[in-house]
Write a protein that holds these residues in place. Structure first.
Motif, mmCIF file in Angstrom:
data_model
loop_
_atom_site.group_PDB
_atom_site.id
_atom_site.type_symbol
_atom_site.label_atom_id
_atom_site.label_comp_id
_atom_site.label_asym_id
_atom_site.label_seq_id
_atom_site.Cartn_x
_atom_site.Cartn_y
_atom_site.Cartn_z
ATOM 1 N N TYR A 1 0.861 -1.183 0.000
ATOM 2 C CA TYR A 1 0.000 0.000 0.000
ATOM 3 C C TYR A 1 0.900 1.237 0.000
ATOM 4 C CZ TYR A 1 1.192 -0.218 4.954
ATOM 5 O OH TYR A 1 1.882 -0.288 6.135
ATOM 6 N N TYR A 2 0.339 2.366 -0.431
ATOM 7 C CA TYR A 2 1.105 3.601 -0.397
ATOM 8 C C TYR A 2 1.276 4.038 1.051
ATOM 9 C CZ TYR A 2 0.468 3.995 -5.450
ATOM 10 O OH TYR A 2 0.484 3.776 -6.800
ATOM 11 N N GLU A 3 2.503 4.402 1.403
ATOM 12 C CA GLU A 3 2.833 4.778 2.772
ATOM 13 C C GLU A 3 1.889 5.875 3.259
ATOM 14 O OE1 GLU A 3 6.989 4.869 5.146
ATOM 15 O OE2 GLU A 3 6.953 5.787 3.171
ATOM 16 N N GLY A 4 1.337 5.658 4.458
ATOM 17 C CA GLY A 4 0.409 6.616 5.043
ATOM 18 C C GLY A 4 -1.000 6.522 4.480
ATOM 19 N N ARG A 5 -1.242 5.541 3.610
ATOM 20 C CA ARG A 5 -2.557 5.409 2.963
ATOM 21 C C ARG A 5 -3.098 3.976 3.036
ATOM 22 N NH1 ARG A 5 0.299 9.306 0.365
ATOM 23 N NH2 ARG A 5 -0.811 11.093 -0.482
ATOM 24 N N ARG A 6 -2.729 3.221 4.058
ATOM 25 C CA ARG A 6 -3.189 1.834 4.148
ATOM 26 C C ARG A 6 -4.720 1.749 4.179
ATOM 27 N NH1 ARG A 6 -1.381 -3.277 7.920
ATOM 28 N NH2 ARG A 6 -3.075 -4.603 7.207
ATOM 29 N N GLU A 7 -5.363 2.737 4.779
ATOM 30 C CA GLU A 7 -6.827 2.708 4.860
ATOM 31 C C GLU A 7 -7.480 2.736 3.473
ATOM 32 O OE1 GLU A 7 -5.714 6.890 4.335
ATOM 33 O OE2 GLU A 7 -4.950 5.336 5.684
ATOM 34 N N ARG A 8 -6.765 3.201 2.462
ATOM 35 C CA ARG A 8 -7.291 3.195 1.087
ATOM 36 C C ARG A 8 -7.162 1.836 0.433
ATOM 37 N NH1 ARG A 8 -7.191 7.604 -2.960
ATOM 38 N NH2 ARG A 8 -8.766 6.192 -3.749
ATOM 39 N N GLY A 9 -6.442 0.938 1.088
ATOM 40 C CA GLY A 9 -6.301 -0.417 0.566
ATOM 41 C C GLY A 9 -5.019 -0.609 -0.211
ATOM 42 N N PRO A 10 -4.809 -1.834 -0.669
ATOM 43 C CA PRO A 10 -3.565 -2.150 -1.371
ATOM 44 C C PRO A 10 -3.537 -1.549 -2.773
ATOM 45 C CG PRO A 10 -5.022 -4.039 -1.427
ATOM 46 C CD PRO A 10 -5.681 -3.000 -0.554
ATOM 47 N N VAL A 11 -2.297 -1.360 -3.273
ATOM 48 C CA VAL A 11 -2.093 -0.892 -4.640
ATOM 49 C C VAL A 11 -1.214 -1.875 -5.421
ATOM 50 C CG1 VAL A 11 -2.485 1.550 -4.169
ATOM 51 C CG2 VAL A 11 -0.175 0.585 -3.932
ATOM 52 N N MET A 12 -0.758 -2.917 -4.744
ATOM 53 C CA MET A 12 0.006 -3.963 -5.413
ATOM 54 C C MET A 12 -0.186 -5.265 -4.653
ATOM 55 S SD MET A 12 3.962 -4.010 -6.640
ATOM 56 C CE MET A 12 4.494 -5.285 -7.783
ATOM 57 N N SER A 13 -0.178 -6.361 -5.388
ATOM 58 C CA SER A 13 -0.248 -7.661 -4.738
ATOM 59 C C SER A 13 0.619 -8.661 -5.482
ATOM 60 C CB SER A 13 -1.696 -8.166 -4.683
ATOM 61 O OG SER A 13 -2.278 -8.161 -5.958
ATOM 62 N N PHE A 14 1.205 -9.552 -4.691
ATOM 63 C CA PHE A 14 1.968 -10.679 -5.207
ATOM 64 C C PHE A 14 1.089 -11.908 -5.003
ATOM 65 C CE2 PHE A 14 5.018 -7.481 -3.931
ATOM 66 C CZ PHE A 14 5.855 -7.431 -5.037
#
Length: 197
Positions: free
Chosen positions: A30-43
């Motif tokens: 997730y973007y730093e400081g924005r975890r509440e917005r959810g993930p932006v990448m997944s493996f």
């Protein structure tokens, strides 16, 4: 070994792969400081039950356009990875980033660009997991991409001056003008922070 795709519809695309192909997530970024917005990448890895499988077969990332980022090819060991790099250098390829070891997946990596600019990765010694492992969560930062090795290059991060970065800039403008995707101004700020981290 794996393929990396960028999409403007990250969650929709991720859910499609999970639902239709039975894949499971190893790690979310997730973007730093924005975890509440959810993930932006997944493996994402294959679900083979109790049989261990590679940390990821597919990596998905949110971005301003739908595109193929790179494919990765597994080699037997560090010697084969280094020898392959010497061969690519003689064939006119240029190193994009490496040699180093990733954090998520723990692979030893080496990224190269062919004469046309196509990005390929060679890797070895990655993690294997069975279906019992719960997904990890971590902030996406340039410095957080590797345990050791040289810093991530501007070429690898897609911010080196050139045709590719101009095309990405056009994609950003197009994505921000559209409301039919997940890439918005806040996500752009997060992405820019990754490039400078």
């Amino acid at each position: 070994g794996h393929v990396v795709l960028q999409t403007t519809g990250y969650l929709r695309t991720l859910n499609w792969y999970l639902e239709h192909l039975g894949l499971i997530v190893s790690d979310f970024l997730y973007y730093e400081g924005r975890r509440e917005r959810g993930p932006v990448m997944s493996f994402v890895r294959c679900d083979r039950g109790r049989t261990p499988t590679d940390h990821h077969t597919l990596a998905l990332t949110l971005g301003p356009s739908d595109r193929y980022v790179h494919s990765a090819y597994e080699v037997t060991d560090l010697d084969a990875l280094a020898a392959g790099g010497e061969h690519l250098l003689r064939e006119g390829y240029r190193r994009s980033w490496g040699i180093g070891r990733h954090i998520q997946g723990s692979q030893i990596f080496d990224y190269w660009r062919d004469p046309d600019g196509f990005l390929v990765e060679h890797f070895t010694d990655g993690d294997l997991f069975d279906s019992t492992l719960e997904p990890g969560w971590a902030p996406m930062t340039a410095s957080g991409l590797a345990q050791w090795g040289p810093p991530a290059t501007k070429d690898f991060l897609g911010i080196a001056p050139g045709r590719a970065s101009l095309a990405e800039l056009r994609s950003i403008v197009t994505a921000l003008r559209s409301d039919d995707n997940e890439f918005d101004l806040d996500r752009l700020r997060g992405l820019l922070k990754v490039a400078s981290s």
